[in-house]
Write a protein that holds these residues in place. Structure first.
Motif, mmCIF file in Angstrom:
data_model
loop_
_atom_site.group_PDB
_atom_site.id
_atom_site.type_symbol
_atom_site.label_atom_id
_atom_site.label_comp_id
_atom_site.label_asym_id
_atom_site.label_seq_id
_atom_site.Cartn_x
_atom_site.Cartn_y
_atom_site.Cartn_z
ATOM 1 N N TYR A 18 0.773 -1.000 0.331
ATOM 2 C CA TYR A 18 0.122 0.058 -0.105
ATOM 3 C C TYR A 18 0.758 1.689 -0.196
ATOM 4 C CZ TYR A 18 1.558 -0.089 4.739
ATOM 5 O OH TYR A 18 1.709 -0.040 5.907
ATOM 6 N N LEU A 19 -0.141 2.254 -0.578
ATOM 7 C CA LEU A 19 0.946 3.362 0.189
ATOM 8 C C LEU A 19 0.019 4.275 0.656
ATOM 9 C CD1 LEU A 19 -0.154 5.981 -2.533
ATOM 10 C CD2 LEU A 19 1.056 4.231 -4.819
ATOM 11 N N VAL A 20 0.199 5.973 1.453
ATOM 12 C CA VAL A 20 -0.264 6.294 2.113
ATOM 13 C C VAL A 20 -0.456 7.840 1.777
ATOM 14 C CG1 VAL A 20 -0.348 7.255 4.597
ATOM 15 C CG2 VAL A 20 -0.217 4.697 4.249
ATOM 16 N N VAL A 21 -1.194 8.603 1.356
ATOM 17 C CA VAL A 21 -0.970 9.814 1.341
ATOM 18 C C VAL A 21 -0.881 10.701 1.896
ATOM 19 C CG1 VAL A 21 -1.650 11.331 -0.713
ATOM 20 C CG2 VAL A 21 -1.058 8.960 -1.516
ATOM 21 N N VAL A 22 -0.580 11.853 2.285
ATOM 22 C CA VAL A 22 -1.568 12.627 3.316
ATOM 23 C C VAL A 22 -1.591 13.957 1.931
ATOM 24 C CG1 VAL A 22 -1.353 14.585 4.919
ATOM 25 C CG2 VAL A 22 -0.382 11.891 5.395
ATOM 26 N N MET A 23 -2.231 14.783 1.909
ATOM 27 C CA MET A 23 -2.773 15.647 0.522
ATOM 28 C C MET A 23 -2.136 16.831 1.677
ATOM 29 S SD MET A 23 -3.522 14.878 -2.450
ATOM 30 C CE MET A 23 -3.979 13.732 -2.918
ATOM 31 N N HIS A 24 -1.479 18.054 1.231
ATOM 32 C CA HIS A 24 -1.049 19.209 1.836
ATOM 33 C C HIS A 24 -3.201 20.351 1.857
ATOM 34 C CE1 HIS A 24 2.997 19.081 -0.027
ATOM 35 N NE2 HIS A 24 2.485 18.320 0.994
ATOM 36 N N GLU A 25 -2.459 21.193 2.722
ATOM 37 C CA GLU A 25 -3.665 22.094 3.807
ATOM 38 C C GLU A 25 -4.104 22.385 2.314
ATOM 39 O OE1 GLU A 25 -6.702 23.431 6.084
ATOM 40 O OE2 GLU A 25 -5.176 21.688 6.713
ATOM 41 N N GLY A 26 -5.294 22.079 1.752
ATOM 42 C CA GLY A 26 -5.898 23.767 0.789
ATOM 43 C C GLY A 26 -6.401 23.168 -0.455
ATOM 44 N N ILE A 27 -5.785 21.990 -0.886
ATOM 45 C CA ILE A 27 -5.016 21.697 -2.255
ATOM 46 C C ILE A 27 -6.596 21.415 -2.566
ATOM 47 C CG2 ILE A 27 -4.048 19.200 -3.044
ATOM 48 C CD1 ILE A 27 -2.191 21.240 -2.870
ATOM 49 N N ASN A 28 -6.526 21.820 -3.909
ATOM 50 C CA ASN A 28 -8.031 20.787 -4.713
ATOM 51 C C ASN A 28 -7.280 19.638 -5.562
ATOM 52 O OD1 ASN A 28 -10.404 20.373 -5.578
ATOM 53 N ND2 ASN A 28 -9.995 22.243 -7.572
ATOM 54 N N VAL A 29 -7.380 18.670 -4.942
ATOM 55 C CA VAL A 29 -7.106 17.405 -6.159
ATOM 56 C C VAL A 29 -7.657 16.853 -6.792
ATOM 57 C CG1 VAL A 29 -6.746 14.751 -5.768
ATOM 58 C CG2 VAL A 29 -6.800 15.926 -3.301
ATOM 59 N N LEU A 30 -7.084 16.794 -8.277
ATOM 60 C CA LEU A 30 -8.004 17.208 -9.777
ATOM 61 C C LEU A 30 -6.931 15.433 -10.213
ATOM 62 C CD1 LEU A 30 -6.776 20.925 -10.604
ATOM 63 C CD2 LEU A 30 -9.259 19.743 -10.315
ATOM 64 N N PRO A 31 -8.290 15.627 -11.401
ATOM 65 C CA PRO A 31 -8.400 14.045 -12.343
ATOM 66 C C PRO A 31 -6.619 14.047 -12.846
ATOM 67 C CG PRO A 31 -9.940 15.290 -12.907
ATOM 68 C CD PRO A 31 -9.526 16.029 -11.734
ATOM 69 N N GLU A 32 -5.602 15.333 -12.877
ATOM 70 C CA GLU A 32 -4.370 14.874 -13.405
ATOM 71 C C GLU A 32 -3.715 14.736 -12.078
ATOM 72 O OE1 GLU A 32 -5.821 19.727 -12.727
ATOM 73 O OE2 GLU A 32 -6.754 18.228 -14.284
ATOM 74 N N HIS A 33 -3.617 14.689 -11.537
ATOM 75 C CA HIS A 33 -2.934 14.209 -9.655
ATOM 76 C C HIS A 33 -3.421 12.857 -10.328
ATOM 77 C CE1 HIS A 33 -4.225 17.955 -7.873
ATOM 78 N NE2 HIS A 33 -2.987 18.180 -8.077
ATOM 79 N N ASN A 34 -3.812 12.110 -11.231
ATOM 80 C CA ASN A 34 -4.038 10.464 -11.052
ATOM 81 C C ASN A 34 -2.532 10.355 -12.189
ATOM 82 O OD1 ASN A 34 -5.792 9.538 -9.607
ATOM 83 N ND2 ASN A 34 -7.736 9.671 -11.648
ATOM 84 N N GLU A 35 -2.075 11.369 -12.993
ATOM 85 C CA GLU A 35 -0.978 11.296 -13.504
ATOM 86 C C GLU A 35 0.438 10.726 -12.712
ATOM 87 O OE1 GLU A 35 -0.965 10.846 -17.092
ATOM 88 O OE2 GLU A 35 -3.389 10.932 -16.776
ATOM 89 N N ILE A 36 0.065 11.495 -11.158
ATOM 90 C CA ILE A 36 0.859 10.733 -11.043
ATOM 91 C C ILE A 36 1.288 9.656 -9.997
ATOM 92 C CG2 ILE A 36 2.461 12.000 -8.881
ATOM 93 C CD1 ILE A 36 1.995 14.738 -9.851
ATOM 94 N N LEU A 37 0.105 9.399 -9.650
ATOM 95 C CA LEU A 37 -0.397 8.408 -8.956
ATOM 96 C C LEU A 37 -0.129 7.271 -9.684
ATOM 97 C CD1 LEU A 37 -1.622 6.449 -6.985
ATOM 98 C CD2 LEU A 37 -4.254 6.646 -8.203
ATOM 99 N N ILE A 38 -0.194 7.399 -11.131
ATOM 100 C CA ILE A 38 -0.463 6.427 -12.733
ATOM 101 C C ILE A 38 1.323 5.667 -12.264
ATOM 102 C CG2 ILE A 38 -0.482 5.790 -14.741
ATOM 103 C CD1 ILE A 38 -2.769 6.821 -14.529
ATOM 104 N N GLU A 39 2.357 6.968 -12.156
ATOM 105 C CA GLU A 39 3.624 7.115 -12.500
ATOM 106 C C GLU A 39 4.513 5.803 -10.763
ATOM 107 O OE1 GLU A 39 5.616 10.480 -12.875
ATOM 108 O OE2 GLU A 39 3.970 11.636 -14.275
ATOM 109 N N VAL A 40 3.629 6.420 -10.110
ATOM 110 C CA VAL A 40 4.048 6.223 -8.888
ATOM 111 C C VAL A 40 3.630 4.560 -8.845
ATOM 112 C CG1 VAL A 40 3.550 5.720 -6.123
ATOM 113 C CG2 VAL A 40 4.571 7.938 -6.723
ATOM 114 N N ALA A 41 2.762 4.029 -9.300
ATOM 115 C CA ALA A 41 2.308 2.352 -9.347
ATOM 116 C C ALA A 41 2.679 2.211 -10.192
ATOM 117 C CB ALA A 41 0.855 2.778 -9.936
ATOM 118 N N ASN A 42 3.329 2.825 -10.943
ATOM 119 C CA ASN A 42 3.825 1.854 -12.341
ATOM 120 C C ASN A 42 5.501 1.670 -11.587
ATOM 121 O OD1 ASN A 42 1.980 1.532 -14.447
ATOM 122 N ND2 ASN A 42 2.658 3.351 -15.489
ATOM 123 N N GLU A 43 6.152 2.694 -10.941
ATOM 124 C CA GLU A 43 7.606 2.114 -10.504
ATOM 125 C C GLU A 43 7.496 1.195 -9.503
ATOM 126 O OE1 GLU A 43 11.476 5.258 -8.755
ATOM 127 O OE2 GLU A 43 9.171 6.348 -10.169
#
Length: 122
Positions: A18-43
């Motif tokens: 698993y991975l544990v993610v702590v988003m920073h205060e005030g962030i608006n999580v958008l679909p483009e953040h998935n690109e980074i998750l996909i990169e992490v998953a692949n790596e």
């Protein structure tokens, strides 16, 4: 822990199942953040099942549409939200409707970790 990543919108701790993610205060999580998750998953989880755990320590918003894309990550077996905040848990109940894989809501991080390990080892 296998790795720790600090990004401009979150901190990620990567473990075997698993991975544990702590988003920073005030962030608006958008679909483009998935690109980074996909990169992490692949790596870090190439050809290996894993669970995404979001530890909601800070206040931030999530575009529920993000879950349609997140669910497309084949080796992602589940998604967990950890929070003691009533509002965050209520929001997670809504978000759950947009995700077609196991989605757990927990008060304690260790509960989510146990759930993630069970899910991956099924």
């Amino acid at each position: 822990m296998r790795a720790s990543l600090t990004l401009n919108f979150c901190d990620m701790s990567i473990y075997d199942n698993y991975l544990v993610v702590v988003m920073h205060e005030g962030i608006n999580v958008l679909p483009e953040h998935n690109e980074i998750l996909i990169e992490v998953a692949n790596e870090y989880f190439k050809n290996q099942a894993f669970v995404y755990i979001t530890h909601r320590i800070n206040s931030y918003s999530v575009d529920p549409q993000i879950y349609f894309e997140t669910a497309k990550i084949e080796n992602l077996k589940g998604f967990a939200v950890v929070s003691n905040d009533y509002k965050a848990k209520s929001n997670a109940e809504v978000e759950k409707m947009f995700f077609n894989k196991p989605f757990g809501i927990f008060s304690e991080l260790n509960e989510a970790v146990d759930w993630a390990n069970e899910l991956v080892n099924q």
